[in-house]
Scaffold this motif. Sequence first.
Motif, mmCIF file in Angstrom:
data_model
loop_
_atom_site.group_PDB
_atom_site.id
_atom_site.type_symbol
_atom_site.label_atom_id
_atom_site.label_comp_id
_atom_site.label_asym_id
_atom_site.label_seq_id
_atom_site.Cartn_x
_atom_site.Cartn_y
_atom_site.Cartn_z
ATOM 1 N N ILE A 87 47.246 51.187 41.037
ATOM 2 C CA ILE A 87 46.783 52.165 42.026
ATOM 3 C C ILE A 87 47.384 51.949 43.415
ATOM 4 C CG2 ILE A 87 44.749 53.012 43.269
ATOM 5 C CD1 ILE A 87 43.201 52.631 40.606
ATOM 6 N N PRO A 88 47.310 50.739 43.998
ATOM 7 C CA PRO A 88 47.904 50.576 45.340
ATOM 8 C C PRO A 88 49.406 50.788 45.374
ATOM 9 C CG PRO A 88 47.172 48.456 44.452
ATOM 10 C CD PRO A 88 46.634 49.517 43.562
ATOM 11 N N LEU A 89 50.109 50.478 44.287
ATOM 12 C CA LEU A 89 51.548 50.722 44.236
ATOM 13 C C LEU A 89 51.846 52.214 44.284
ATOM 14 C CD1 LEU A 89 52.650 48.098 41.552
ATOM 15 C CD2 LEU A 89 53.168 48.044 43.995
ATOM 16 N N LEU A 90 51.069 52.975 43.534
ATOM 17 C CA LEU A 90 51.286 54.418 43.492
ATOM 18 C C LEU A 90 50.891 55.089 44.804
ATOM 19 C CD1 LEU A 90 49.956 54.967 39.897
ATOM 20 C CD2 LEU A 90 52.312 55.150 40.642
ATOM 21 N N MET A 91 49.929 54.511 45.482
ATOM 22 C CA MET A 91 49.440 55.124 46.709
ATOM 23 C C MET A 91 50.287 54.791 47.929
ATOM 24 S SD MET A 91 45.316 55.008 46.276
ATOM 25 C CE MET A 91 45.153 55.958 47.777
ATOM 26 N N LEU A 92 51.363 54.051 47.731
ATOM 27 C CA LEU A 92 52.279 53.798 48.852
ATOM 28 C C LEU A 92 52.939 55.081 49.345
ATOM 29 C CD1 LEU A 92 53.981 50.403 47.910
ATOM 30 C CD2 LEU A 92 52.576 50.889 49.915
ATOM 31 N N GLN A 93 52.894 56.129 48.527
ATOM 32 C CA GLN A 93 53.448 57.422 48.932
ATOM 33 C C GLN A 93 52.415 58.289 49.656
ATOM 34 O OE1 GLN A 93 56.767 57.877 48.369
ATOM 35 N NE2 GLN A 93 56.624 55.788 47.591
ATOM 36 N N CYS A 94 51.198 57.777 49.781
ATOM 37 C CA CYS A 94 50.103 58.594 50.321
ATOM 38 C C CYS A 94 49.902 58.355 51.810
ATOM 39 C CB CYS A 94 48.816 58.302 49.552
ATOM 40 S SG CYS A 94 48.935 58.726 47.815
#
Length: 412
Positions: A87-94
Motif C-alpha cells: 500500500i505505501p509503495l503504491l501510494m507514492l503517486q498520491c
Amino acid sequence: MLSSLFMSLVGRETLVAPDDTWSLLMVMCVAVAISIYLEQKYMWASKISGAIIALLFALVLSNLSIIPTACTLYDDIIWGFAVPMGIPLLMLQCNMKKIWKETGRIMIIFCIGSAGTVAGAFLAYALLHNFIPGLAGVAAIMTGSYIGGGVNFAALATEFNVGEIKAAATVADNLLMALYFFALIFIAGMKFFQKHYAHPHIDAVKVSDLKDAQTQAAAYWNRKEISLKDIAMNVAYCVVVVFLAKLIASGISAVIPTTNTLLSILNTFFGSQYVWITTIAMFAATVGEKQVENLSGSQEIGTYFIYLFLFVIGVPASIVKIITETPLLLVFTGIMVLTNMLFCFVFGKLLHFDLEDIILASNANIGGPTTAAGMAISQGWTKLVGPVMLIGTFGYVIGTYLGVVVGGLLGA
C-alpha cells in the motif's frame, strides 16, 4: 448423482497441504506471473486484466481441491506483510495537492453505496427470512462487511452469535466479492456504461503510447531503469511506514476507551493500522514529491504485492460449499450487492459522477479499501488509489455501527 459428486468433492483433502508453504508459494507466484504475462501479451487478457485472471486461477485451484482455502501463507504472510507493504509503495503517486480536487467527491458516492447496502439488507431479509434461520444476525454481519470489510465481519459475528451459519456466510461473502469484482471490471470496459457516464481516467489510459507495446498493460508497465539503491530505498520506506503506522495505531488504541459507541468508533478508526499507513504514505507522497520522482520501482513492487493479495482473495470462495450447504445465502448476499450497485450507479448518474468513481466506491463498500485499491491499480487509475483507500478505511468505522443498527432493528 450430482449431490453425491459435490459431497465427495467437499470431503476431499487438497492436493497441496495447508502447511506445505513452499509448494503453495510456488503455485501462487507462478499463477500471478502467468496472469501478468497474459495481460501484457494478449489483448483479450488485457481487457479482462491480470487481476481478474489471478482471481480466476485461485477460484479454479481452490474449488478443484488443489490448494487449501486457508493457511499460514495467506493469513500471516500475504495479509500480514505483502498487503501492508504494498500500500505505501503504491501510494507514492498520491500527491494530495494535485489530486484532492479531482477525487474528493468520491466520499459522497461511497456513502450513497453504504445506504444501498443497508437498504439491500432490509430487502433481502424481507424476502428470505422465512427460509434461512438466524437471518437477522447474518443481515447485521453482512451489512458491516459490505460497508467496511473483514474487520467489521469479525466484530459483528462476535456481537451476533449466528452459530454454524457463520462459516457459510463467510464463503458467500468471499464468493460474491470475487464475482462482483469481475463484474465491475467488465462494466468499466462496456460501451454502454462509457456512453452514459464520464470516464476521464479510462480515457487517460487509452491514450497511452502503444507504439511499441501489444496491450495497454504492456505500455503502462513498460521497462524502466531501476537500481539496487531504488529497491533498497523502496523496501526500507514501506517497512518504516508500516512500523510507524502499527506503533501509532496500537498506542492510540490503548489510550482511547471503548466505554460508549462514540469512543468505540474513534478507537476503531484511529486504532486501525491502515488509517495510519494511508495517512503517513499520503503525507510522504505530498511533502516529498521531488524525492518520489527520483525513486524507481515503487509502483512495480507494490503492484506485485497486490497481485499476490488478489490471488488470495479468490481462494476462500468455495462454490461447492455454497451449493451443497446454503445456496439461499448466496441469493441473500447477491440481493445486498445488487442493491448497493443500483444505488451507486443510479445516484452516480443523477449527480454526474465519473464511472471510475462509482465503480471504486462500490468496490470499496463490498470488498474494502485493499480490493478497491487493487482494482484502481490494475486498471491504471493511479490518481484514485489514495482517495479510495481513505473512503474504504472510513467504511471500517461506520460498518460496525450500521451493522449493529440493522441487527437491532431486525431483532437479532
